[in-house]
Write a protein that holds these residues in place. Structure first.
Motif, PDB file in Angstrom:
ATOM      1  N   ASP A 105      -5.884  10.159  -5.453  1.00 53.06           N
ATOM      2  CA  ASP A 105      -5.508  10.294  -4.140  1.00 53.06           C
ATOM      3  C   ASP A 105      -5.080   8.369  -3.807  1.00 53.06           C
ATOM      4  O   ASP A 105      -5.795   7.810  -4.441  1.00 53.06           O
ATOM      5  CB  ASP A 105      -6.627  10.306  -3.188  1.00 53.06           C
ATOM      6  CG  ASP A 105      -6.840  11.718  -3.689  1.00 53.06           C
ATOM      7  OD1 ASP A 105      -5.793  12.859  -3.633  1.00 53.06           O
ATOM      8  OD2 ASP A 105      -7.516  12.395  -2.828  1.00 53.06           O
ATOM      9  N   VAL A 106      -4.165   8.233  -3.108  1.00 50.45           N
ATOM     10  CA  VAL A 106      -3.910   6.345  -2.783  1.00 50.45           C
ATOM     11  C   VAL A 106      -4.236   6.055  -1.070  1.00 50.45           C
ATOM     12  O   VAL A 106      -3.645   7.118  -0.248  1.00 50.45           O
ATOM     13  CB  VAL A 106      -2.865   6.171  -2.463  1.00 50.45           C
ATOM     14  CG1 VAL A 106      -2.670   5.238  -2.226  1.00 50.45           C
ATOM     15  CG2 VAL A 106      -2.278   5.634  -3.852  1.00 50.45           C
ATOM     16  N   TRP A 107      -5.707   5.549  -0.922  1.00 51.28           N
ATOM     17  CA  TRP A 107      -6.631   5.821  -0.042  1.00 51.28           C
ATOM     18  C   TRP A 107      -4.987   4.181   1.025  1.00 51.28           C
ATOM     19  O   TRP A 107      -4.629   3.624   0.969  1.00 51.28           O
ATOM     20  CB  TRP A 107      -7.097   5.421   0.612  1.00 51.28           C
ATOM     21  CG  TRP A 107      -7.827   7.467   0.817  1.00 51.28           C
ATOM     22  CD1 TRP A 107      -7.498   8.035   0.197  1.00 51.28           C
ATOM     23  CD2 TRP A 107      -8.935   7.292   1.549  1.00 51.28           C
ATOM     24  NE1 TRP A 107      -8.453   8.741   0.559  1.00 51.28           N
ATOM     25  CE2 TRP A 107      -9.640   8.358   0.833  1.00 51.28           C
ATOM     26  CE3 TRP A 107     -10.427   6.504   1.520  1.00 51.28           C
ATOM     27  CZ2 TRP A 107     -10.754   8.679   1.132  1.00 51.28           C
ATOM     28  CZ3 TRP A 107     -11.663   7.030   1.635  1.00 51.28           C
ATOM     29  CH2 TRP A 107     -11.331   8.573   2.166  1.00 51.28           C
ATOM     30  N   GLY A 131      -6.640   8.900   3.840  1.00 51.22           N
ATOM     31  CA  GLY A 131      -7.591   7.994   4.392  1.00 51.22           C
ATOM     32  C   GLY A 131      -8.002   6.527   4.667  1.00 51.22           C
ATOM     33  O   GLY A 131      -6.873   6.046   4.180  1.00 51.22           O
ATOM     34  N   VAL A 132      -8.527   6.285   5.816  1.00 47.78           N
ATOM     35  CA  VAL A 132      -8.807   4.241   5.662  1.00 47.78           C
ATOM     36  C   VAL A 132     -10.078   4.194   4.971  1.00 47.78           C
ATOM     37  O   VAL A 132     -10.637   4.650   5.543  1.00 47.78           O
ATOM     38  CB  VAL A 132      -8.357   4.198   6.547  1.00 47.78           C
ATOM     39  CG1 VAL A 132      -9.086   2.836   7.146  1.00 47.78           C
ATOM     40  CG2 VAL A 132      -7.289   4.063   7.662  1.00 47.78           C
ATOM     41  N   ALA A 192      -1.450   5.232   7.339  1.00 42.62           N
ATOM     42  CA  ALA A 192      -2.356   5.537   7.039  1.00 42.62           C
ATOM     43  C   ALA A 192      -2.253   7.343   7.503  1.00 42.62           C
ATOM     44  O   ALA A 192      -1.833   8.351   7.178  1.00 42.62           O
ATOM     45  CB  ALA A 192      -3.782   5.637   7.245  1.00 42.62           C
ATOM     46  N   LYS A 193      -2.198   7.793   8.662  1.00 42.98           N
ATOM     47  CA  LYS A 193      -2.249   8.990   9.670  1.00 42.98           C
ATOM     48  C   LYS A 193      -0.758   9.202   9.058  1.00 42.98           C
ATOM     49  O   LYS A 193      -0.205  10.252   9.115  1.00 42.98           O
ATOM     50  CB  LYS A 193      -1.837   8.210  11.560  1.00 42.98           C
ATOM     51  CG  LYS A 193      -2.144   9.695  11.836  1.00 42.98           C
ATOM     52  CD  LYS A 193      -2.202   9.424  12.956  1.00 42.98           C
ATOM     53  CE  LYS A 193      -2.393  10.389  14.146  1.00 42.98           C
ATOM     54  NZ  LYS A 193      -2.169  10.430  15.442  1.00 42.98           N
ATOM     55  N   GLU A 194      -0.096   8.240   9.160  1.00 44.33           N
ATOM     56  CA  GLU A 194       2.274   8.825   8.735  1.00 44.33           C
ATOM     57  C   GLU A 194       1.466   9.481   7.162  1.00 44.33           C
ATOM     58  O   GLU A 194       1.915  10.035   7.089  1.00 44.33           O
ATOM     59  CB  GLU A 194       2.673   7.897   9.307  1.00 44.33           C
ATOM     60  CG  GLU A 194       4.330   8.212   8.546  1.00 44.33           C
ATOM     61  CD  GLU A 194       4.737   7.483   8.603  1.00 44.33           C
ATOM     62  OE1 GLU A 194       6.056   6.922   7.755  1.00 44.33           O
ATOM     63  OE2 GLU A 194       4.694   5.842   9.097  1.00 44.33           O
ATOM     64  N   ASN A 206       0.759  -0.615  -0.026  1.00 43.45           N
ATOM     65  CA  ASN A 206      -0.354   0.087  -0.034  1.00 43.45           C
ATOM     66  C   ASN A 206       0.796   1.412   0.073  1.00 43.45           C
ATOM     67  O   ASN A 206       0.549   1.866  -0.495  1.00 43.45           O
ATOM     68  CB  ASN A 206      -0.731   0.322   1.238  1.00 43.45           C
ATOM     69  CG  ASN A 206      -2.546   0.458   1.140  1.00 43.45           C
ATOM     70  OD1 ASN A 206      -3.769   0.573   1.284  1.00 43.45           O
ATOM     71  ND2 ASN A 206      -1.721   1.685   0.052  1.00 43.45           N
ATOM     72  N   ARG A 207       2.357   0.786   0.873  1.00 49.98           N
ATOM     73  CA  ARG A 207       2.729   2.447   0.645  1.00 49.98           C
ATOM     74  C   ARG A 207       3.243   2.348  -0.546  1.00 49.98           C
ATOM     75  O   ARG A 207       3.694   3.711  -0.970  1.00 49.98           O
ATOM     76  CB  ARG A 207       3.816   2.258   1.588  1.00 49.98           C
ATOM     77  CG  ARG A 207       3.863   2.317   3.307  1.00 49.98           C
ATOM     78  CD  ARG A 207       4.636   2.255   4.355  1.00 49.98           C
ATOM     79  NE  ARG A 207       4.729   2.517   5.440  1.00 49.98           N
ATOM     80  CZ  ARG A 207       4.299   4.356   5.992  1.00 49.98           C
ATOM     81  NH1 ARG A 207       4.531   4.696   5.186  1.00 49.98           N
ATOM     82  NH2 ARG A 207       4.564   4.012   7.829  1.00 49.98           N
TER      83      ARG A 207
END
Length: 449
Positions: free
Chosen positions: A192-194, A221-222, A215-217, A176-177
């Motif tokens: 955007d990538v969540w 969004g999640v 996601a917070k870093e 995901n990263r």
């Protein structure tokens, strides 16, 4: 170098316009420059004040914000028509074999076909729930000109999930990263990538914590499928002695950047939790109708943001106008009739969920969802000069009751025309349709579905 005699990139003249307070003004003009709306007003004075590179004539048309599909699966376009009239469990018998057999070329043509259908049905932005080979979905979004938010399908457990669809915590986060680093902000900021949880059932507690932390870093969004099935709620009660939203609250991960897709089977306490953290909700009326009826009036009374999604072509077409029609009838039949409330879900509320509600779900309400000066130029034109639409006593009611995808004539995203007079300009429609037929046949044999 820009020709300085032009003070606008695009004008839409002599049209009716849907205002932010959901009224309709006639004989209006809207002006676009540098991807944004720079002016809106009465047609004659405004159209004479600007010289535009391109003009769309809006005679007999309604200009309104583009619809936002806040929950879809673009990789399921080649599953169309397969799961209707099937007995449970559709997920394990059909959808898991289908998804586990998807190759990169399948995802690419499926997402191309999804983007094509969305453009032609008035959707200008969407949130994809994730799947395999999501970099191919990213490519399709950038090529199509649409706006989107995508994520990987994140799972590390579940007895019915094949190993090919599960990954370790480290690989889930790494994949995901990588998608985030490669594609977030591409397409002139349209993509955007969540991060995501496929569902609480298919993610271990450690993976859930890591997803929210990543996601917070990344300040993004999640999303997760939430409160869609009774067995999901039973799983949480048996393992955590809490319902799904209660569990996420207990581990301290909920915030305003969380989107709970479906959210049908909510308790009163869970609705209060959603309100407390300003999390977002999205309903998928046609898909949800076989599972339960959401408590949407209660959510709206609590000032909780609600958007609409299609849940992908495996469940229905990608027309949000179809979703709005079905939703209106469901609300009347299941919530209005028992208490004799014929206006349990007014047309204004439904239309707002498909526009501003979707913008809030995308975490972009400051840019999308209404036609206002300073916002992004994402909009559609509808031919309302037709016998199934005009004349009407109330155009908002008629939009919900009678308008369909074929009535969309033009689609504009980020100030660029993606479709003009029903002709899609950014994608090769005939090529996509031809290749999709071949891909569906090959995939059906490979997945034995």
């Amino acid at each position: 170098m820009e020709n300085r005699e032009y003070n606008a990139d695009l004008m839409i003249t002599n049209c009716s316009i849907l205002t932010p307070d959901l009224n309709v003004l006639k004989n209006q003009c809207l002006v676009i420059k540098n991807n944004n709306i720079i002016d809106i007003g009465d047609n004659i004075p405004l159209s004479k004040s600007y010289k535009s590179k391109e003009t769309l004539f809006g005679n007999g048309k309604l200009l309104m914000p583009g619809l936002i599909d806040a929950h879809t699966h673009s990789c399921q376009q080649l599953l169309r028509g397969r799961i209707a009239d099937e007995y449970p469990m559709i997920w394990t018998r059909i959808m898991v074999p289908f998804e586990s057999n998807l190759q990169e070329k399948d995802v690419y043509i499926s997402s191309q076909l999804s983007c094509l259908e969305m453009i032609k049905s008035g959707t200008t932005a969407f949130i994809d729930a994730g799947g395999r080979h999501m970099h191919k979905v990213a490519e399709s979004i950038v090529e199509s000109g649409l706006r989107g938010a995508i994520t990987c399908s994140t799972m590390d457990s579940g007895k019915d999930i094949p190993d090919i669809m599960k990954s370790s915590i480290e690989k889930n986060i790494s994949d995901n990263r990588q998608l985030y680093n490669q594609f977030h902000g591409t397409g002139n900021g349209r993509l955007d990538v969540w991060f995501s949880l496929r569902s609480i059932i298919t993610c271990t507690p450690d993976l859930i914590q890591e997803v929210f932390a990543a996601a917070k870093e990344c300040s993004t969004g999640v999303q997760s499928h939430m409160n869609e099935y009774p067995n999901e709620i039973s799983y949480c009660l048996e393992n955590f002695k809490m319902r799904p939203f209660e569990y996420l609250e207990s581990i301290g991960v909920l915030d305003q950047n969380f989107l709970g897709a479906h959210s049908i089977l909510l308790s009163e306490n869970e609705m209060d939790i959603i309100k407390t953290y300003n999390s977002k909700v999205v309903h998928c009326p046609i898909s949800n109708s076989g599972k339960g009826i959401p408590k949407t009036p209660s959510l709206l009374q609590k000032d909780i943001s609600v958007g609409f999604g299609t849940d992908g072509a495996g469940h229905s077409g990608l027309s949000l106008f179809d979703q709005m029609k079905v939703f209106k009838s469901l609300m009347r039949a299941f919530l209005g009739v028992p208490i004799f409330d014929p206006v349990v879900m007014p047309s204004k509320n439904i239309l707002e969920m498909s526009t501003l509600g979707g913008a809030k779900a995308m975490l972009r309400e400051h840019q999308l969802g209404t036609l206002e000066v300073g916002k992004k130029a994402d909009m559609i034109l509808i031919n309302i000069d037709q016998p199934h639409i005009s004349p009407t006593h109330n155009l908002l009611n008629t939009l919900i009751e009678s308008v369909n995808s074929n009535d969309i004539t033009d689609c504009i995203v980020d100030g660029k025309i993606l479709m003009k007079n029903r002709e899609v300009l950014t994608l090769d429609e005939e090529k996509i349709k031809y290749e999709s037929k071949l891909a569906m046949k090959e995939l059906s044999i490979r997945a034995n579905i």
